[in-house]
Design a protein around this motif. Structure first.
Motif, PDB file in Angstrom:
ATOM      1  N   MET A   1      -8.252   3.690   1.525  1.00 37.33           N
ATOM      2  CA  MET A   1      -7.007   4.183   0.944  1.00 37.33           C
ATOM      3  C   MET A   1      -7.223   5.472   0.159  1.00 37.33           C
ATOM      4  SD  MET A   1      -4.387   2.591   1.876  1.00 37.33           S
ATOM      5  CE  MET A   1      -4.261   1.277   3.087  1.00 37.33           C
ATOM      6  N   VAL A   2      -8.378   5.629  -0.469  1.00 39.19           N
ATOM      7  CA  VAL A   2      -8.700   6.901  -1.115  1.00 39.19           C
ATOM      8  C   VAL A   2      -8.728   8.015  -0.069  1.00 39.19           C
ATOM      9  CG1 VAL A   2     -10.463   8.188  -2.373  1.00 39.19           C
ATOM     10  CG2 VAL A   2      -9.962   5.828  -3.011  1.00 39.19           C
ATOM     11  N   LEU A   3      -9.338   7.734   1.087  1.00 40.78           N
ATOM     12  CA  LEU A   3      -9.394   8.724   2.158  1.00 40.78           C
ATOM     13  C   LEU A   3      -8.000   9.075   2.678  1.00 40.78           C
ATOM     14  CD1 LEU A   3     -12.537   7.415   4.037  1.00 40.78           C
ATOM     15  CD2 LEU A   3     -12.236   9.742   3.183  1.00 40.78           C
ATOM     16  N   VAL A   4      -7.110   8.080   2.747  1.00 41.59           N
ATOM     17  CA  VAL A   4      -5.733   8.363   3.167  1.00 41.59           C
ATOM     18  C   VAL A   4      -5.088   9.364   2.219  1.00 41.59           C
ATOM     19  CG1 VAL A   4      -3.417   7.383   3.387  1.00 41.59           C
ATOM     20  CG2 VAL A   4      -5.354   6.198   4.405  1.00 41.59           C
ATOM     21  N   LEU A   5      -5.238   9.157   0.916  1.00 44.03           N
ATOM     22  CA  LEU A   5      -4.634  10.061  -0.057  1.00 44.03           C
ATOM     23  C   LEU A   5      -5.267  11.448   0.011  1.00 44.03           C
ATOM     24  CD1 LEU A   5      -4.166   7.790  -3.213  1.00 44.03           C
ATOM     25  CD2 LEU A   5      -2.537   8.326  -1.403  1.00 44.03           C
ATOM     26  N   GLN A   6      -6.560  11.516   0.301  1.00 45.61           N
ATOM     27  CA  GLN A   6      -7.234  12.805   0.388  1.00 45.61           C
ATOM     28  C   GLN A   6      -6.839  13.576   1.643  1.00 45.61           C
ATOM     29  OE1 GLN A   6     -11.418  11.850   0.180  1.00 45.61           O
ATOM     30  NE2 GLN A   6     -11.402  11.514  -2.032  1.00 45.61           N
ATOM     31  N   ARG A   7      -6.522  12.881   2.729  1.00 44.06           N
ATOM     32  CA  ARG A   7      -6.356  13.523   4.032  1.00 44.06           C
ATOM     33  C   ARG A   7      -4.913  13.640   4.499  1.00 44.06           C
ATOM     34  NH1 ARG A   7     -10.881  14.271   7.180  1.00 44.06           N
ATOM     35  NH2 ARG A   7     -12.760  14.149   5.912  1.00 44.06           N
ATOM     36  N   SER A   8      -3.982  12.890   3.930  1.00 47.63           N
ATOM     37  CA  SER A   8      -2.615  12.877   4.454  1.00 47.63           C
ATOM     38  C   SER A   8      -1.905  14.202   4.213  1.00 47.63           C
ATOM     39  CB  SER A   8      -1.803  11.742   3.808  1.00 47.63           C
ATOM     40  OG  SER A   8      -2.259  10.501   4.256  1.00 47.63           O
ATOM     41  N   ALA A   9      -1.122  14.599   5.202  1.00 45.62           N
ATOM     42  CA  ALA A   9      -0.291  15.791   5.046  1.00 45.62           C
ATOM     43  C   ALA A   9       0.844  15.506   4.076  1.00 45.62           C
ATOM     44  CB  ALA A   9       0.269  16.207   6.408  1.00 45.62           C
ATOM     45  N   ALA A  10       1.449  16.573   3.556  1.00 51.23           N
ATOM     46  CA  ALA A  10       2.543  16.417   2.599  1.00 51.23           C
ATOM     47  C   ALA A  10       3.667  15.581   3.205  1.00 51.23           C
ATOM     48  CB  ALA A  10       3.071  17.796   2.195  1.00 51.23           C
ATOM     49  N   GLY A  11       4.149  14.611   2.440  1.00 54.08           N
ATOM     50  CA  GLY A  11       5.238  13.761   2.882  1.00 54.08           C
ATOM     51  C   GLY A  11       4.839  12.646   3.829  1.00 54.08           C
ATOM     52  N   ARG A  12       3.538  12.540   4.168  1.00 53.41           N
ATOM     53  CA  ARG A  12       3.082  11.546   5.139  1.00 53.41           C
ATOM     54  C   ARG A  12       2.311  10.408   4.487  1.00 53.41           C
ATOM     55  NH1 ARG A  12       4.225  10.510  10.274  1.00 53.41           N
ATOM     56  NH2 ARG A  12       2.126   9.623  10.311  1.00 53.41           N
ATOM     57  N   ALA A  13       2.121  10.433   3.175  1.00 47.99           N
ATOM     58  CA  ALA A  13       1.249   9.447   2.538  1.00 47.99           C
ATOM     59  C   ALA A  13       1.754   8.023   2.754  1.00 47.99           C
ATOM     60  CB  ALA A  13       1.120   9.735   1.046  1.00 47.99           C
ATOM     61  N   GLY A  14       3.067   7.837   2.660  1.00 46.31           N
ATOM     62  CA  GLY A  14       3.613   6.495   2.835  1.00 46.31           C
ATOM     63  C   GLY A  14       3.369   5.959   4.238  1.00 46.31           C
ATOM     64  N   GLN A  15       3.710   6.770   5.253  1.00 40.13           N
ATOM     65  CA  GLN A  15       3.534   6.309   6.631  1.00 40.13           C
ATOM     66  C   GLN A  15       2.063   6.157   6.998  1.00 40.13           C
ATOM     67  OE1 GLN A  15       5.887   7.481   9.956  1.00 40.13           O
ATOM     68  NE2 GLN A  15       7.480   8.399   8.685  1.00 40.13           N
TER      69      GLN A  15
ATOM     70  N   ASN B   1       0.812  -1.220   0.000  1.00 33.17           N
ATOM     71  CA  ASN B   1       0.000   0.000   0.000  1.00 33.17           C
ATOM     72  C   ASN B   1       0.845   1.270   0.000  1.00 33.17           C
ATOM     73  OD1 ASN B   1      -2.958  -0.639  -0.006  1.00 33.17           O
ATOM     74  ND2 ASN B   1      -2.337  -1.931   1.706  1.00 33.17           N
ATOM     75  N   PRO B   2       1.892   1.384   0.839  1.00 29.81           N
ATOM     76  CA  PRO B   2       2.708   2.601   0.765  1.00 29.81           C
ATOM     77  C   PRO B   2       3.352   2.801  -0.602  1.00 29.81           C
ATOM     78  CG  PRO B   2       3.231   1.360   2.752  1.00 29.81           C
ATOM     79  CD  PRO B   2       2.314   0.499   1.942  1.00 29.81           C
ATOM     80  N   ALA B   3       3.880   1.729  -1.192  1.00 26.86           N
ATOM     81  CA  ALA B   3       4.583   1.867  -2.474  1.00 26.86           C
ATOM     82  C   ALA B   3       3.626   2.264  -3.592  1.00 26.86           C
ATOM     83  CB  ALA B   3       5.293   0.557  -2.823  1.00 26.86           C
ATOM     84  N   THR B   4       2.476   1.603  -3.668  1.00 23.38           N
ATOM     85  CA  THR B   4       1.544   1.922  -4.757  1.00 23.38           C
ATOM     86  C   THR B   4       0.886   3.278  -4.543  1.00 23.38           C
ATOM     87  OG1 THR B   4      -0.157   0.607  -3.634  1.00 23.38           O
ATOM     88  CG2 THR B   4       1.104  -0.485  -5.368  1.00 23.38           C
ATOM     89  N   ASN B   5       0.600   3.646  -3.294  1.00 24.23           N
ATOM     90  CA  ASN B   5       0.019   4.972  -3.052  1.00 24.23           C
ATOM     91  C   ASN B   5       0.995   6.085  -3.404  1.00 24.23           C
ATOM     92  OD1 ASN B   5      -2.387   3.889  -2.206  1.00 24.23           O
ATOM     93  ND2 ASN B   5      -2.108   4.333  -0.045  1.00 24.23           N
ATOM     94  N   LYS B   6       2.271   5.885  -3.085  1.00 24.91           N
ATOM     95  CA  LYS B   6       3.282   6.886  -3.459  1.00 24.91           C
ATOM     96  C   LYS B   6       3.410   6.990  -4.976  1.00 24.91           C
ATOM     97  CE  LYS B   6       6.275   8.617  -1.136  1.00 24.91           C
ATOM     98  NZ  LYS B   6       6.505   9.938  -0.516  1.00 24.91           N
ATOM     99  N   ALA B   7       3.281   5.852  -5.657  1.00 27.04           N
ATOM    100  CA  ALA B   7       3.333   5.875  -7.121  1.00 27.04           C
ATOM    101  C   ALA B   7       2.156   6.657  -7.684  1.00 27.04           C
ATOM    102  CB  ALA B   7       3.351   4.453  -7.667  1.00 27.04           C
ATOM    103  N   VAL B   8       0.979   6.479  -7.107  1.00 29.39           N
ATOM    104  CA  VAL B   8      -0.198   7.220  -7.559  1.00 29.39           C
ATOM    105  C   VAL B   8       0.004   8.714  -7.348  1.00 29.39           C
ATOM    106  CG1 VAL B   8      -2.641   7.659  -7.084  1.00 29.39           C
ATOM    107  CG2 VAL B   8      -1.828   5.308  -7.271  1.00 29.39           C
ATOM    108  N   LEU B   9       0.497   9.111  -6.178  1.00 29.70           N
ATOM    109  CA  LEU B   9       0.715  10.528  -5.902  1.00 29.70           C
ATOM    110  C   LEU B   9       1.739  11.136  -6.857  1.00 29.70           C
ATOM    111  CD1 LEU B   9       0.754  10.609  -1.987  1.00 29.70           C
ATOM    112  CD2 LEU B   9      -0.976  11.589  -3.501  1.00 29.70           C
ATOM    113  N   ALA B  10       2.745  10.353  -7.225  1.00 28.14           N
ATOM    114  CA  ALA B  10       3.816  10.878  -8.073  1.00 28.14           C
ATOM    115  C   ALA B  10       3.412  10.971  -9.541  1.00 28.14           C
ATOM    116  CB  ALA B  10       5.056   9.995  -7.938  1.00 28.14           C
TER     117      ALA B  10
END
Length: 376
Positions: free
Chosen positions: A299-313, A98-107
């Motif tokens: 996981m959609v909510l995580v991407l919507q709510r996470s602060a900058a640089g915190r998406a992975g954690q 989840n951290p790796a794929t979510n970071k890929a989506v954000l990037a």
């Protein structure tokens, strides 16, 4: 995403064949899930920090290589101890996924498309369920269960080569001092982790015991019972894509609770199969549409709510709650399956889904209070 959890679906879909091996019982089948996801839950906070530091491409290649190794060792395991050790190794890719794929989506994905793309990539997990329940379960009929698992291992290795060649290079590692890894979720991540704990307990019980329930509880053949897992996988793909597209801010906050309510009905349908067998097929579809989709929406909510640089954690901490549920649920169900009490087992699953819904609705109500918003 498909390979990160493929071992879970394979152990479930091939469960009727595995329990014919000396020393492998329905209770041990549940313990394999506990070992794999217990490892994933413990490693997830470190996995999130690792992904934030080294980048998604390196993390995804590592994930696939370790998946290939774990599957190969599962196929070669001579007994229960070696099987549990191999399954524990399979917890590593689960912690990274989840951290790796979510970071890929954000990037790589524009903000307007992230919800839809997140749902699509989360549906990869259910693609793994389909692969385990249909082609690999059918392959096991000819090559044996070990041959089917080794085939999956080879496919993971080929996918690692593809990922290394196809994904864009990771950015240089940041030169700033690393932020200390957080092992305690806070705010939205804490609520979603609690929701995911109960949701994961129910889903893992379904994944692990659905095929065995079909064979021992309903009198199906192993191949037909494996089809239940495949049906669940297809429904999960469609549900995760569809509900993630619908998870826009203002609406997404209510979806986890609503999906958990649908999951309670799905557990009732599975239990109803004891009296009317076709209901078990409807229950498998409903688990995919409602319960499985709840994880994608979180996981959609995580991407919507996470602060900058915190998406992975944040992704890792929510995933840790989900994996902890996966570790706890199947052994409890296994105690009932061991004595053939599947009706009581599905009641337990319904209670777990209801608890997930209660957590989700409580958070959604709190989140609507003035002054909370994204920080809630």
């Amino acid at each position: 995403m498909a390979f990160s959890m493929l071992q879970l679906f394979l152990l479930g879909a091939l469960g009727p064949r595995l329990v014919e091996e000396p020393g492998i019982t329905p209770g041990l089948l549940g313990l394999t899930t506990t070992v794999g996801f217990g490892t994933a839950a413990l490693l997830s906070p470190l996995g999130g920090r690792t992904v934030d530091r080294v980048g998604p491409r390196r993390s995804l290649v590592l994930l696939l290589l370790v998946s290939a190794a774990a599957l190969a060792l599962i196929g070669a395991a001579p007994g229960a101890g070696a099987l549990l050790g191999a399954v524990a190794l399979g917890g590593v890719p689960q912690a990274l996924a989840n951290p790796a794929t979510n970071k890929a989506v954000l990037a790589l994905v524009p903000p307007a498309r992230r919800g839809a793309v997140t749902g699509l990539k989360q549906s990869g997990v259910q693609l793994g369920a389909f692969a385990a329940g249909l082609p690999l379960a059918a392959l096991a009929g000819g090559l044996g269960w070990r041959g089917a698992v080794w085939t999956a291992s080879g496919a993971a290795l080929l996918t690692a080569v593809w990922a290394l060649r196809a994904l864009p290079a990771d950015p240089p590692a940041p030169q700033t001092p690393p932020v200390r890894a957080s092992f305690v979720p806070r705010g939205t991540a804490a609520w979603l982790a609690g929701f995911s704990l109960f949701l994961g307990a129910g889903i893992a019980s379904v994944n692990t015991y659905l095929a065995l329930y079909g064979v021992r509880g309903l009198g199906m053949g192993p191949a037909v019972a494996g089809g239940l897992v495949a049906v669940l996988g297809v429904a999960g793909v469609l549900g995760r894509v569809g509900w993630s597209k619908a998870a826009r801010p203002g609406r997404a906050e209510w979806l986890p609770g609503l999906l958990a309510c649908g999951a309670v009905g799905a557990a009732a349908l599975l239990a109803g199969g004891l009296w009317a067998r076709p209901l078990v097929w409807a229950g498998a579809v409903a688990v995919g549409v409602f319960a499985v989709s709840g994880n994608a929406v979180s996981m959609v909510l995580v991407l919507q709510r996470s602060a900058a640089g915190r998406a992975g954690q944040d992704s890792a901490l929510v995933a840790a709650g989900f994996f902890a549920g996966f570790a706890v649920g199947p052994p409890l169900f296994g105690l009932l399956a061991q004595s053939g009490r599947y009706g009581a087992g599905w009641l337990l699953v319904a209670v777990e889904f209801a608890a997930a819904g209660a957590v989700a609705f409580l958070w959604a109500v709190r989140d609507r209070r003035p002054g909370r918003g994204a920080a809630a």
